[in-house]
Design an enzyme around this catalytic site. Structure first.
Site, PDB file in Angstrom:
ATOM      1  N   GLU A  66      63.510 -93.109 -38.625  1.00 55.18           N
ATOM      2  CA  GLU A  66      63.581 -94.177 -37.639  1.00 55.18           C
ATOM      3  C   GLU A  66      64.352 -95.412 -38.101  1.00 55.18           C
ATOM      4  OE1 GLU A  66      62.440 -94.224 -34.413  1.00 55.18           O
ATOM      5  OE2 GLU A  66      62.091 -92.084 -34.697  1.00 55.18           O
ATOM      6  N   SER A 121      10.885 -72.829  -8.816  1.00 57.36           N
ATOM      7  CA  SER A 121       9.681 -72.437  -9.557  1.00 57.36           C
ATOM      8  C   SER A 121       9.542 -73.119 -10.909  1.00 57.36           C
ATOM      9  CB  SER A 121       9.659 -70.911  -9.740  1.00 57.36           C
ATOM     10  OG  SER A 121       9.565 -70.276  -8.486  1.00 57.36           O
TER      11      SER A 121
END
Length: 746
Positions: free
Chosen positions: A162, A441
């Site tokens: 870079e 249930s």
């Protein structure tokens, strides 16, 4: 001219003020980091070599021929060597350790040995998995690193790609622009950028990406001013933490610290050259070179960066040749560090009220949770595998069914796993927390427990009528419940009525005490809703989210002692100072004896009742308890159950609430069963509490038995309530008259 000079000076002073104010203090909002519960190694640990290797792989450890530093391990016959990572836990700072782990003939760990100290260790924790973060609304997430923590190849390689003249320029580099242009022409493609690294930092940190002359001019002057006030190392460190490296939904991945975790599931310091090259190459365009979406493009870019590393002398020719041959090596899953959004949502909710939202997203808090990665992985895997199969069997369109689940510990009420839907990485609607569905249930055990809390009237052998019932209320149609199979079965023992999940005996039992009493039992177990206390509640006409169902069944599993379910153990500052502890708040809310009788009865659900298919998978020598749940028209399929150490709840259904055709036994139960098998859940302890006595009983008459009664079995009773009269089959019953005569003539 003087006016222009003054204006320019004011302009520079304004830029300078921005830089100093923003760069001098806290430069970033630091998201809270959320960690899973750490895996532990100790003699006697019930884990075989392959599952441990899987656990290490989940943490990003890699297998090598010989230890190469933290995060590596060597597998051998009957043993394993590993080097742990240093980690600051909530109660101690553990350094990196070189360990030897051996297994015994029973398949358990027999020894954990400190190779450097030459001494055995009682217990060692592995570094916990980073499972998520609580980041700001703008979505920036990062894990800060210091320059000293960054591999030299990372910092030097980044500059080589870079900004080669970074150490020498003053923020802008005319030569760099010219050199980049020449290099790009020679390569026939863009291999270097013209902006300096300082300019890139200024653009990312202070400005935006608009390609305007005004922005470029501001960028240049601010880059120079930044170089005036701060050292090269400070600028480089800031860049390493600021650079954007990708997107994970609405979360932006910033900095190489998080990038290493997101893409490779390991700390930055453990990256190898080909992994470093991939991250360095992505700086140029994290979306364009996204290795998960564009793997071919990312591979080409990575190899180009590796060429630069070689040409700059940062890696040798053999290292370059080896790195070029490596695959991208991404961590599995595709979502990086944000692994468990449903669980992290629970963490956020439990933190509310104790911490301000802005502190959670800006202060870098470290949150240690109760999540057990092995349990979470099992719950996710079993749900993901089951739903497509169920859809195929029921001839449904794919993606029709949804599911959620919760796994908790019995001791302490820790939430070990939580799944909010079939898409386990989706951070939206969380069914485990927010989908309140009729529990069917699953409500019945609390009806039976209400009765068992009156041991002078009801015990597990009490016969209940299985007869038609019709209830009328003013202004409503008569309520005429029926059994699941629409048949009548004659008088049923309390234990068998619950095991077979018969509706009519359950309603009869509930009516003996009333809906208000049953609701009180539900509340004592952990229900926090406000359902109306009406008889339909006996059969599950009450809507509850899976997490709260887990709370209720966890109270049963803990013999009536309730610990509010918690997902958090400890909260620390970013520097490791403790902020809050989350101690176990245990209180008895249900009587121990009746709960023991209920749990004994719930074991029958799995051995001979509606969930008996579970033992085609689970070990037959272990006792588990649980209950199936099916709602009207098969809209909801539930199973909630537990062993001695784990509670698990699974729900399967549809978001549109249409029928699925699935009962609790063929929808949720198979998922629950596989999860409990995966976790090697311990069977229930069969030791009754002090207020419970066991007695041999004749099943035909329900009376006291002895060796003269065929099929007699031991049955628990609340002490003082066991039958005293002998059954006709008992030897003692036959000798009673002779004993009476002897008593007369003595």
């Amino acid at each position: 001219m003087s006016v222009g000079l003054v204006s320019f000076s004011v302009y520079l002073l304004s830029l300078d003020k921005q830089i100093r104010e923003r760069f001098a203090g806290a430069r970033w909002q630091l998201p809270a980091q959320v960690y899973a519960s750490p895996a532990e190694l100790y003699p006697g640990l019930n884990i075989e070599p392959q599952p441990l290797r899987h656990e290490l792989g989940r943490l990003g450890y890699r297998e090598v021929q010989e230890l190469q530093g933290p995060g590596t391990y060597v597998a051998g016959k009957g043993g394993l060597q590993l080097q742990t990572r240093a980690f600051q836990f909530w109660d101690a700072n553990q350094p990196s350790l070189q360990l030897g782990v051996k297994w015994g003939e029973d398949g358990n760990v027999s020894e954990v040995y400190d190779l450097e100290a030459g001494a055995p260790r009682d217990i060692v924790r592995l570094d916990p998995m980073l499972i998520g973060s609580i980041y700001p609304k703008q979505g920036e997430d990062r894990v800060l690193v210091k320059l000293s923590q960054v591999p030299e190849l990372m910092s030097k390689g980044l500059l080589a790609v870079e900004d080669r003249s970074f150490r020498h320029h003053f923020g802008i580099s005319p030569k760099g622009v010219l050199r980049a242009s020449i290099a790009n022409m020679r390569a026939g493609r863009v291999v270097q950028g013209g902006s300096t690294l300082t300019q890139q930092l200024v653009k990312n940190f202070f400005l935006n990406s608009k390609q305007t002359w005004g922005r470029k001019i501001n960028e240049a002057f601010m880059a120079v001013l930044l170089e005036v006030h701060y050292s090269k190392d400070e600028i480089l460190e800031a860049y390493l933490n600021e650079v954007h490296l990708g997107q994970d939904g609405n979360r932006a991945v910033h900095g190489f610290g998080l990038g290493a975790q997101f893409y490779f599931n390991k700390p930055l310091g453990e990256l190898r050259p080909y992994e470093i090259a991939l991250l360095a190459g992505m700086v140029k365009g994290p979306s364009y070179y996204n290795p998960r979406r564009n793997p071919k493009r990312a591979l080409e870019r990575r190899n180009l960066v590796l060429d630069v590393f070689r040409d700059e002398g940062l890696i040798t020719e053999p290292e370059h040749a080896a790195a070029i041959q490596m695959p991208l090596g991404l961590a599995g899953g595709g979502s990086g560090v944000e692994r468990y959004p449903a669980f992290v949502e629970l963490v956020k909710r439990q933190l509310k009220g104790q911490y301000r939202d802005e502190d959670l997203v800006s202060e870098g808090l470290r949150i240690f949770t109760t999540l057990e990665p092995r349990a979470q992985e099992s719950l996710e895997k079993r749900i993901a595998a089951a739903l497509p199969q169920l859809e195929k069997t029921r001839k449904m369109k794919p993606e029709t069914l949804e599911a959620s689940g919760v796994v908790t510990s019995v001791d302490g009420g820790e939430v070990l796993a939580l799944v909010g839907g079939r898409d386990t990485r989706y951070a939206g609607f969380n069914r485990a927390l927010d989908a309140k569905r009729s529990i069917g249930s699953l409500a019945k055990p609390f009806v039976y427990l209400t009765a068992l809390m009156h041991p002078d009237r009801f015990n597990v052998q009490t016969l209940l009528p299985d007869e038609p019932i019709s209830l009328t209320r003013a202004g409503s149609k008569p309520w005429t419940p029926m059994n699941y199979d629409r048949q009548l079965h004659g008088p049923q023992s309390l234990a068998n009525a619950l095991a077979q999940s018969y509706n009519l005996p359950t309603v009869y039992l509930g009516l003996q005490f009333g809906a208000k009493a049953v609701k009180d039992t539900l509340v004592a177990a952990g229900y926090s809703g406000n359902a109306a206390p009406v008889p339909s509640m006996f059969l599950g006409a009450v809507e509850i989210a899976p997490l709260e169902v887990a709370q209720m069944y966890a109270t049963l599993a803990a013999n009536g002692y309730q610990a509010p379910l918690s997902a958090i153990r400890e909260v620390q500052t970013k520097d490791g100072a403790p902020l809050s502890r989350f101690p176990i708040k245990l209180r008895q809310t249900l009587p121990e004896g009746p709960v023991y009788l209920l749990n004994w009865t719930l074991q029958g659900v799995l051995t001979r009742g509606t969930a008996r298919s579970a033992y085609s998978v689970l070990p037959g020598d272990r006792a588990y308890a649980g209950k199936t749940g099916t709602t009207d028209d098969y809209r909801d399929s539930w199973f909630a159950g537990f062993g001695a150490d784990r509670v698990a709840v699974v729900w399967v259904g549809r978001d549109d609430n249409k029928p699925t055709g699935l009962s609790g036994a063929n929808g949720a139960l198979p998922i629950w069963t596989q999860v409990m098998k995966d976790l090697n859940a311990r069977g229930l302890d069969q030791i009754p509490p002090p207020d419970v006595e066991e007695q041999l009983v004749d099943p035909a008459s329900g009376l006291k038995a002895d060796e003269g009664c065929p099929g007699a079995r031991s049955v628990p009773y609340v002490r003082g309530n066991a039958p005293q009269q002998f059954a006709p089959c008992a030897s003692a019953a036959e000798s009673a008259p002779m004993q009476w005569l002897r008593d007369i003539f003595q």
